[in-house]
Design an enzyme around this catalytic site. Structure first.
Site, mmCIF file in Angstrom:
data_model
loop_
_atom_site.group_PDB
_atom_site.id
_atom_site.type_symbol
_atom_site.label_atom_id
_atom_site.label_comp_id
_atom_site.label_asym_id
_atom_site.label_seq_id
_atom_site.Cartn_x
_atom_site.Cartn_y
_atom_site.Cartn_z
ATOM 1 C CB CYS A 66 -0.603 -0.507 1.366
ATOM 2 S SG CYS A 66 -1.386 -1.558 1.577
ATOM 3 N NE ARG A 74 4.536 1.653 -1.808
ATOM 4 C CZ ARG A 74 5.288 0.590 -1.673
ATOM 5 N NH1 ARG A 74 6.294 0.990 -1.727
ATOM 6 N NH2 ARG A 74 5.279 0.644 -0.307
ATOM 7 C CD1 TRP A 112 -1.680 -5.727 -2.909
ATOM 8 C CD2 TRP A 112 -2.097 -4.652 -4.645
ATOM 9 N NE1 TRP A 112 -1.420 -6.186 -3.876
ATOM 10 C CE2 TRP A 112 -2.036 -6.041 -4.749
ATOM 11 C CE3 TRP A 112 -2.932 -3.967 -5.633
ATOM 12 C CZ2 TRP A 112 -1.652 -6.253 -6.111
ATOM 13 C CZ3 TRP A 112 -3.331 -4.484 -6.816
ATOM 14 C CH2 TRP A 112 -2.552 -5.623 -7.046
ATOM 15 C CG ASN A 114 2.876 -1.596 2.564
ATOM 16 O OD1 ASN A 114 1.794 -2.220 2.417
ATOM 17 N ND2 ASN A 114 4.162 -1.108 2.257
ATOM 18 N N GLY A 115 1.829 -3.482 4.584
ATOM 19 C CA GLY A 115 1.960 -5.473 5.132
ATOM 20 C C GLY A 115 1.282 -5.856 5.789
ATOM 21 C CD GLU A 128 7.623 -15.719 -19.140
ATOM 22 O OE1 GLU A 128 6.472 -16.095 -19.632
ATOM 23 O OE2 GLU A 128 6.873 -15.219 -18.212
ATOM 24 C CE LYS A 146 7.626 -11.506 -19.821
ATOM 25 N NZ LYS A 146 6.365 -12.495 -19.175
ATOM 26 C CD GLU A 201 5.742 -10.073 -22.982
ATOM 27 O OE1 GLU A 201 3.915 -9.448 -22.561
ATOM 28 O OE2 GLU A 201 5.376 -10.288 -21.943
ATOM 29 C CG HIS A 208 10.812 -34.311 -33.424
ATOM 30 N ND1 HIS A 208 10.607 -35.685 -34.706
ATOM 31 C CD2 HIS A 208 11.107 -34.806 -32.195
ATOM 32 C CE1 HIS A 208 11.402 -36.729 -33.668
ATOM 33 N NE2 HIS A 208 11.244 -35.597 -31.838
ATOM 34 C CE LYS A 217 0.014 -6.239 -15.485
ATOM 35 N NZ LYS A 217 1.401 -7.278 -15.704
#
Ligand code: F6R
Length: 608
Positions: free
Chosen positions: A2, A27, A74, A98-99, A481, A485, A488, A504, A603
């Site tokens: 947060c 955040r 958050w 925050n936490g 992956e 990355k 993109e 193959h 996103k």
């Protein structure tokens, strides 16, 4: 994760707090709130959603006075709602946090026994009650805070106001950042530097286990035990935009470097190290998956790669047969699902339309659904029967990095818990597997420390037009992956392939122009992958080896060697992903692309 700000001084607090929160909105943006002293009474304004909603509320119901505190949330414990928004009040005390407080359920039960009533579902509210209990006994705010933080387990940065001391703010921290800003006749506190730069560049970083008392004229730091701490302020030279990215050039790089902490946050409060077991959140306690005979994992993009690793983890550790499907394919194939088939969906945003459609498809067939999600109370989280949050904090950059490695962490935890419950894993093995996970964040940090070499490699191969990525077994998804990355963010065409499949077809592509990234840890399939690597070598491919063990046989054929520390085989995908993320990032920077917002991408993909 947060955003926190606080102000003490002669000016009106609320404009300063809102402008500080704007710099911290990255955040969290589930809810926002302010509190400020007005005639020795603390007034609170808070609302769901982004800061703009709070700004509108403040126009309708202005908040005058000083000192004050502000928060963007958050959500971790409790859905995003006004009731769960910060600041939280208990008696004279008003507080932001925050936490995650790991022992809040026990603290909450004890408070309720003593007659306290909670108004929210948060872990935060217990802290305000505990401090208020001390303040009610006549204890000063700083000492009350010190007494309470000693009882808290978990991670926290808090800022507290009390009507008993209207001229001050008190802040404390453990494992969550807090920075103090020193002004002329005024002082500030924030969870990150950008919120302070408008007012001052003289800052003091609070360390874990410290409490600071701020008035307009002075800042006093002590340890949790009350011993004074003497620390000299530093002068920050960052410009405001760099500051928001924590000093990194791009959010992507910041998020790559946040991974050690994000992995800690995913496992926080869920590890039972002595018992060699995992204790997931309340709705995933022992017995929840009793009737399950098979698992289907569904997701899109990077999260789909996490599912491919998840299949290995769940089959190996939990002994349950697994299939993996794309969200977009799952429902169009009329899948066989029933109440003995568990659908696991994996999604950072929790809003991906194809993944959400898979949830509905499974629900229509009465299959239970477990969502592995980052965003609390997202559509997918709300529609699932069970949720396992990754707690990675907001991911701003469009390309997923910390979301992926925390999804792997969450799936490892899940597989481990199911394996213990189903008797596939005994306590001894459980302890080893848990111990390896606990050791992992430090190894991720070590892997990240090898960035300079990766940057040099990126510059050398950054003009390639095609790159092939090869991997085997649990590390084949890592090849996928790595390739995703690269394509993109750098717009270079890249393919991930199972190493054994290369002969193959794709082998026809290899020539002396082609970089081939081979993911080859020292594992049970090492020799087989080595043979594939030799096939590439004999066709002139420029081999970039990514391994956990640099051996002479690899050095013989490799044009470049990128190494990561060793861990157990099931966690290698997390470590081997790190150099591939950094490679893609530095290639993109070299080519000058828009790293954080690559062309054509969004996103969260809310269309089917
Ligand atoms: C790639 C990337 C995407 C997402 C995919 C699913 O870097 O970010 O492939 O992984 O769109 O998104 P979530 O996880 O939000 O469902």
């Amino acid at each position: 994760m947060c955003g926190i700000v606080g102000y003490v001084g002669p000016r009106e607090a609320s404009p300063i707090l809102v402008s500080g929160l704007r710099k911290l909105e990255y955040r969290g943006y589930d809810s926002a709130g302010l509190a400020a002293f007005s005639n020795a009474h603390v007034e609170v304004r808070r609302c769901v959603g982004k800061l703009d909603n709070l700004a509108t509320l403040l126009r309708e119901q202005p908040l005058a006075g000083t000192p004050g505190i502000g928060h963007t949330r958050w959500a971790t414990h409790g859905r995003p709602s006004e009731q769960n928004a910060h600041p939280h009040r208990a008696g004279k005390v008003v507080l932001i946090h925050n936490g995650i407080i790991e022992n809040y359920l026990a603290l909450r039960a004890a408070l309720e026994k003593r007659g306290r009533t909670m108004k929210s579902e948060t872990d935060t509210e217990v802290i305000s009650h505990l401090i208020d209990e001390e303040v009610e006994q006549g204890v000063g705010l700083a000492e009350a805070t010190r007494r309470v933080v000693r009882k808290l387990e978990g991670s926290y940065a808090i800022v507290v106001l009390s009507e008993s001391e209207p001229d001050k703010l008190v802040t404390a921290k453990s494992a969550t950042p807090i920075v103090l800003g020193l002004g002329e006749g005024e002082n500030f506190v924030a969870s990150d530097i950008p919120a302070l730069l408008e007012h001052t560049r003289r800052v003091l970083f609070l360390e874990d286990g410290e409490v600071a008392e701020l008035t307009a004229k002075a800042v006093r730091i002590t340890t949790f035990d009350g011993d004074p701490v003497d620390r000299q302020p530093r002068t920050v030279t960052w410009d405001p935009v760099t500051a928001q990215k924590g000093g990194y050039k791009h959010f992507l790089l910041k998020e790559i470097h946040e991974q050690p902490q994000a992995i800690i946050d995913t496992m926080r409060g869920r590890i039972l190290q002595e018992a060699g077991d995992v204790g997931l959140d309340a709705d995933l306690r022992a017995g929840w998956a009793k009737g399950i005979k098979r698992i289907v994992l569904v997701a899109c993009g990077t999260a789909w790669h996490a599912c491919l690793v998840g299949k290995f983890l769940l089959e190996r550790l939990a002994g349950l047969p697994c299939e993996v499907d794309y969200g977009s394919e799952f429902r169009s194939r009329d899948p066989i699902m029933d109440d003995e088939s568990l659908l696991i969906v994996v999604s950072q945003s929790g809003e991906t339309a194809d993944t959400l459609a898979a949830v509905e498809t499974a629900r229509e067939r009465h299959a239970p659904v477990l969502a592995v999600c980052n965003v609390v109370d997202s559509s997918i989280a709300r529609r699932a029967s069970h949720v396992l949050y990754t707690h990675a904090g907001p991911e701003i950059s469009v390309a997923s990095t910390k979301a992926f490695t925390t999804q792997l962490t969450a799936l490892y935890l899940l597989a481990l818990q199911l394996g213990r419950e189903r008797g596939v894993i005994d306590a001894d093995r459980g302890r080893r597997l848990v111990g390896d996970l606990v050791a992992l964040p430090a190894l991720v940090k070590e892997a990240l420390s090898r960035e300079r070499l990766i940057e040099r490699v990126a510059k050398k191969y950054g003009n390639a037009s095609d790159v092939l990525y090869l991997g085997r077994g649990i590390n084949y998804p890592v090849a996928l992956e790595g390739a995703l990355k690269l394509k993109e963010i750098s717009y270079i065409h890249a393919e991930g392939y199972p190493a054994g499949e290369m002969k193959h077809g794709p082998i026809a592509l290899i020539n002396d122009e082609m970089p081939v990234v081979v993911i080859i840890p020292q594992d049970a399939v090492f020799q087989k992958t080595l043979s594939n690597l030799k096939e590439v070598e004999s066709r002139g491919g420029r081999i970039i080896v990514v391994t956990d063990t640099a051996s002479p046989e690899l050095e013989d054929v490799a044009w470049e060697m990128l190494t990561v520390p060793k861990t157990n085989e099931l966690l290698t995908p997390i470590l081997l992903t790190i150099p591939l993320q950094l490679l893609a990032y530095h290639v993109a920077v070299y080519r000058g692309t828009d790293v954080d917002q690559p062309r054509n991408l969004a996103k969260s993909v809310t269309v089917e």
